[in-house]
Design a protein around this motif. Structure first.
Motif, PDB file in Angstrom:
ATOM      1  N   PRO A   1       5.187   0.563  -2.862  1.00  0.00           N
ATOM      2  CA  PRO A   1       4.296  -0.055  -1.878  1.00  0.00           C
ATOM      3  C   PRO A   1       5.010  -1.153  -1.106  1.00  0.00           C
ATOM      4  O   PRO A   1       5.917  -1.826  -1.632  1.00  0.00           O
ATOM      5  CB  PRO A   1       3.172  -0.635  -2.749  1.00  0.00           C
ATOM      6  N   ALA A   2       4.606  -1.342   0.135  1.00  0.00           N
ATOM      7  CA  ALA A   2       5.246  -2.346   0.987  1.00  0.00           C
ATOM      8  C   ALA A   2       4.984  -3.747   0.440  1.00  0.00           C
ATOM      9  O   ALA A   2       3.834  -4.198   0.418  1.00  0.00           O
ATOM     10  CB  ALA A   2       4.707  -2.228   2.406  1.00  0.00           C
ATOM     11  N   PRO A   3       6.020  -4.478   0.017  1.00  0.00           N
ATOM     12  CA  PRO A   3       5.780  -5.776  -0.617  1.00  0.00           C
ATOM     13  C   PRO A   3       5.200  -6.812   0.322  1.00  0.00           C
ATOM     14  O   PRO A   3       4.457  -7.705  -0.118  1.00  0.00           O
ATOM     15  CB  PRO A   3       7.170  -6.185  -1.130  1.00  0.00           C
ATOM     16  N   GLU A   4       5.522  -6.702   1.625  1.00  0.00           N
ATOM     17  CA  GLU A   4       4.980  -7.693   2.559  1.00  0.00           C
ATOM     18  C   GLU A   4       3.476  -7.548   2.751  1.00  0.00           C
ATOM     19  O   GLU A   4       2.823  -8.444   3.310  1.00  0.00           O
ATOM     20  CB  GLU A   4       5.699  -7.597   3.906  1.00  0.00           C
ATOM     21  N   LEU A   5       2.904  -6.440   2.268  1.00  0.00           N
ATOM     22  CA  LEU A   5       1.456  -6.247   2.375  1.00  0.00           C
ATOM     23  C   LEU A   5       0.707  -6.674   1.120  1.00  0.00           C
ATOM     24  O   LEU A   5      -0.528  -6.644   1.093  1.00  0.00           O
ATOM     25  CB  LEU A   5       1.155  -4.771   2.677  1.00  0.00           C
ATOM     26  N   PHE A   6       1.420  -7.073   0.065  1.00  0.00           N
ATOM     27  CA  PHE A   6       0.724  -7.565  -1.120  1.00  0.00           C
ATOM     28  C   PHE A   6      -0.081  -8.813  -0.760  1.00  0.00           C
ATOM     29  O   PHE A   6       0.382  -9.659   0.017  1.00  0.00           O
ATOM     30  CB  PHE A   6       1.710  -7.941  -2.225  1.00  0.00           C
ATOM     31  N   ASP A   7      -1.253  -8.944  -1.347  1.00  0.00           N
ATOM     32  CA  ASP A   7      -2.054 -10.161  -1.165  1.00  0.00           C
ATOM     33  C   ASP A   7      -1.570 -11.205  -2.170  1.00  0.00           C
ATOM     34  O   ASP A   7      -2.235 -11.518  -3.158  1.00  0.00           O
ATOM     35  CB  ASP A   7      -3.543  -9.850  -1.377  1.00  0.00           C
TER      36      ASP A   7
ATOM     37  N   GLY B   1      -6.054   7.744  -4.075  1.00  0.00           N
ATOM     38  CA  GLY B   1      -7.298   8.117  -3.406  1.00  0.00           C
ATOM     39  C   GLY B   1      -7.836   7.087  -2.438  1.00  0.00           C
ATOM     40  O   GLY B   1      -8.496   7.434  -1.451  1.00  0.00           O
ATOM     41  N   GLU B   2      -7.565   5.797  -2.686  1.00  0.00           N
ATOM     42  CA  GLU B   2      -8.080   4.750  -1.795  1.00  0.00           C
ATOM     43  C   GLU B   2      -7.145   4.481  -0.619  1.00  0.00           C
ATOM     44  O   GLU B   2      -7.403   3.572   0.177  1.00  0.00           O
ATOM     45  CB  GLU B   2      -8.328   3.477  -2.583  1.00  0.00           C
ATOM     46  N   LEU B   3      -6.091   5.269  -0.489  1.00  0.00           N
ATOM     47  CA  LEU B   3      -5.148   5.101   0.618  1.00  0.00           C
ATOM     48  C   LEU B   3      -5.358   6.181   1.682  1.00  0.00           C
ATOM     49  O   LEU B   3      -4.411   6.672   2.279  1.00  0.00           O
ATOM     50  CB  LEU B   3      -3.706   5.155   0.105  1.00  0.00           C
ATOM     51  N   ARG B   4      -6.604   6.543   1.925  1.00  0.00           N
ATOM     52  CA  ARG B   4      -6.913   7.544   2.952  1.00  0.00           C
ATOM     53  C   ARG B   4      -7.033   6.866   4.308  1.00  0.00           C
ATOM     54  O   ARG B   4      -7.776   5.902   4.473  1.00  0.00           O
ATOM     55  CB  ARG B   4      -8.218   8.264   2.606  1.00  0.00           C
ATOM     56  N   PHE B   5      -6.303   7.414   5.317  1.00  0.00           N
ATOM     57  CA  PHE B   5      -6.443   6.852   6.658  1.00  0.00           C
ATOM     58  C   PHE B   5      -6.973   7.840   7.666  1.00  0.00           C
ATOM     59  O   PHE B   5      -7.129   7.515   8.837  1.00  0.00           O
ATOM     60  CB  PHE B   5      -5.130   6.239   7.184  1.00  0.00           C
TER      61      PHE B   5
ATOM     62  N   VAL C   1     -13.785 -12.299  -6.477  1.00  0.00           N
ATOM     63  CA  VAL C   1     -13.840 -13.284  -5.391  1.00  0.00           C
ATOM     64  C   VAL C   1     -13.138 -12.824  -4.116  1.00  0.00           C
ATOM     65  O   VAL C   1     -13.431 -13.352  -3.039  1.00  0.00           O
ATOM     66  CB  VAL C   1     -13.258 -14.643  -5.848  1.00  0.00           C
ATOM     67  N   ALA C   2     -12.207 -11.897  -4.221  1.00  0.00           N
ATOM     68  CA  ALA C   2     -11.485 -11.440  -3.037  1.00  0.00           C
ATOM     69  C   ALA C   2     -12.145 -10.185  -2.465  1.00  0.00           C
ATOM     70  O   ALA C   2     -12.941  -9.523  -3.128  1.00  0.00           O
ATOM     71  CB  ALA C   2     -10.023 -11.148  -3.385  1.00  0.00           C
ATOM     72  N   ASP C   3     -11.798  -9.860  -1.241  1.00  0.00           N
ATOM     73  CA  ASP C   3     -12.329  -8.666  -0.584  1.00  0.00           C
ATOM     74  C   ASP C   3     -11.244  -7.586  -0.624  1.00  0.00           C
ATOM     75  O   ASP C   3     -10.446  -7.448   0.305  1.00  0.00           O
ATOM     76  CB  ASP C   3     -12.731  -8.989   0.848  1.00  0.00           C
ATOM     77  N   LEU C   4     -11.204  -6.837  -1.728  1.00  0.00           N
ATOM     78  CA  LEU C   4     -10.184  -5.806  -1.869  1.00  0.00           C
ATOM     79  C   LEU C   4     -10.327  -4.741  -0.795  1.00  0.00           C
ATOM     80  O   LEU C   4      -9.326  -4.213  -0.299  1.00  0.00           O
ATOM     81  CB  LEU C   4     -10.249  -5.180  -3.263  1.00  0.00           C
ATOM     82  N   ASP C   5     -11.553  -4.421  -0.411  1.00  0.00           N
ATOM     83  CA  ASP C   5     -11.739  -3.387   0.608  1.00  0.00           C
ATOM     84  C   ASP C   5     -11.162  -3.815   1.948  1.00  0.00           C
ATOM     85  O   ASP C   5     -10.563  -2.997   2.665  1.00  0.00           O
ATOM     86  CB  ASP C   5     -13.226  -3.055   0.742  1.00  0.00           C
ATOM     87  N   ALA C   6     -11.320  -5.093   2.305  1.00  0.00           N
ATOM     88  CA  ALA C   6     -10.713  -5.581   3.548  1.00  0.00           C
ATOM     89  C   ALA C   6      -9.190  -5.535   3.453  1.00  0.00           C
ATOM     90  O   ALA C   6      -8.506  -5.170   4.420  1.00  0.00           O
ATOM     91  CB  ALA C   6     -11.186  -6.998   3.832  1.00  0.00           C
TER      92      ALA C   6
END
Length: 407
Positions: free
Chosen positions: A48-54, A217-221, A293-298
């Motif tokens: 996974p792209a590390p710069e996209l980690f929260d 499965g949650e990486l559908r675009f 507390v975080a918005d994982l979907d966002a």
């Protein structure tokens, strides 16, 4: 006794177990070691792209659990896993269309451990396991260590062939079918709802377990989600569903989940007790806090947007990069594109020349449990941004062109 006499008297230590001798190293891990140089643009690893980690959100979650309840976060825990994390996973699973309670779940150290626990709980040496051909490499390793006889099921551009599955199941009498039906590794293919229903029907009629692995499965675009195999009639009481946080939060957390019928889940809990007692308590606590507390979907929307752009950069550039007559797919999500070179090309033999041009892919041959396709290659599009992907494709074009000229 003098050392020389001791040396002569020493008896050699016993050899390794047969399972260790017959199971090889992962070619992907070996290629990643070869391509660790920072100048290499690698399409090899599913990283996974590390710069996209929260990172900020995860850091805040760890800080909270260590500040608010450090003794619990750092103490031993139950083998089943954190109740708070299991409840959060159950809620997300239910929201995605499969009614799930916290008690239906076991938290694992990555979804790969979940598959290892299933193999431990289900398989005796010599038992038959069916896999898609090609198949996820680590699954082949796990089944080899378990002493299983792995039998491939043919696939096409739409994934596993249910008619072939039925015929092979009748002939081989397998105990387990392992599938990655959504954005499969290595091919990126997704099994249709009709084929999933057919797989469930075969499993129920022929009598076998299903291990359904869903790390992507949650990486559908693009397109609409397809229900899990576990939700189709006939599969409900015979499917173990493996989930992972590696692709949606961060792989370094090593957090996954196993949803399984009660008797199988209890056997996996015992296997986990023997393996590692429980998954990291502090990581579980931080993940539960993050989900609360975080918005994982966002966050996932941002990840999917970036991955779609990277998918497009890779797929749209392959026509210029690969030799004429090559084929490839355009996955609607996940992390991988499956390409085949024209007849006469050998993706494994070409790899050293490709790496000399500071670019890399994974040859497709090791993913096959049956006769391999020497022309196949897996390319991951998620690790690098579009401009680096385009540069990587330019390097790949030069490498393959040079190799062809010198063939």
């Amino acid at each position: 006794m003098p050392d020389a006499i001791l040396a002569r008297a020493a008896t050699p230590v016993p050899g390794l177990a047969a399972r260790a001798a017959r199971t090889g190293s992962s070619p992907v891990r070996d290629i990643l070691a070869l391509t660790a140089r920072p100048e290499v643009i690698s399409f090899a690893g599913g990283l996974p792209a590390p710069e996209l980690f929260d990172t900020a959100g995860l850091a805040a979650a760890f800080q909270h659990v260590l500040a608010e309840d450090p003794l619990r976060a750092l103490q031993y825990s139950t083998s089943e896993g954190s109740p708070a994390l299991r409840a959060a996973i159950a809620a997300r699973t239910t929201a995605r269309g499969l009614a799930t309670d916290a008690d239906d779940l076991l938290v694992t150290t990555g979804s790969q451990q979940g598959l290892t626990l299933l193999a431990t709980a289900l398989l005796e040496p010599g038992d038959v396991v069916l896999v898609e051909d090609p198949c996820y490499l680590a699954a082949l390793q796990i089944f080899s260590f378990a002493g299983a006889r792995v039998v491939p099921v043919p696939t096409d551009d739409e994934g596993l062939d249910p008619v072939a599955l039925d015929e092979i199941t009748a002939r081989e009498r397998p105990k387990l079918l392992y599938v990655v039906p959504t954005f499969q590794n290595p091919t990126g293919r997704t099994l249709s709802a009709e084929r999933r229903a057919a797989v469930a029907e075969v499993a129920a009629r022929r009598g076998l377990w299903i291990a359904e692995d869903d790390p992507y499965g949650e990486l559908r675009f693009e397109g609409e989600p397809v229900p899990w195999v576990a939700s189709f009639p006939g599969a409900e009481d015979r499917t173990a569903l493996l989930g992972s946080f590696s692709k949606v939060m961060a792989p370094g957390l090593r957090l996954g989940s196993l949803r399984a019928p009660a008797a199988l889940r209890r056997a996996c809990v015992i296997a986990k007790q023997a393996a590692d007692l429980h998954t990291s308590t502090v990581d579980q606590a931080a993940a539960a806090r993050y989900l609360a507390v975080a918005d994982l979907d966002a966050h996932l929307r941002r990840v999917r947007d970036a991955y779609r752009e990277r998918r497009d950069a890779l797929v749209d550039g392959l026509a210029a990069a690969l030799p004429e007559g090559s084929r490839w797919n355009r996955p609607a999500g996940g992390m991988f594109v499956w390409a085949t070179l024209p007849e006469g090309y050998d993706a494994t033999a070409l790899l050293p020349e490709v790496v000399r041009h500071d670019v890399a892919y994974v040859p497709g041959a090791p993913f096959f449990a049956g006769p391999p396709d020497a022309t196949a290659a897996r390319l991951s599009f998620v690790t690098h941004p579009p401009e680096e992907i385009r540069e990587g494709l330019d390097r790949l074009k030069k490498a393959l062109g040079g190799a062809r000229r010198h063939a």
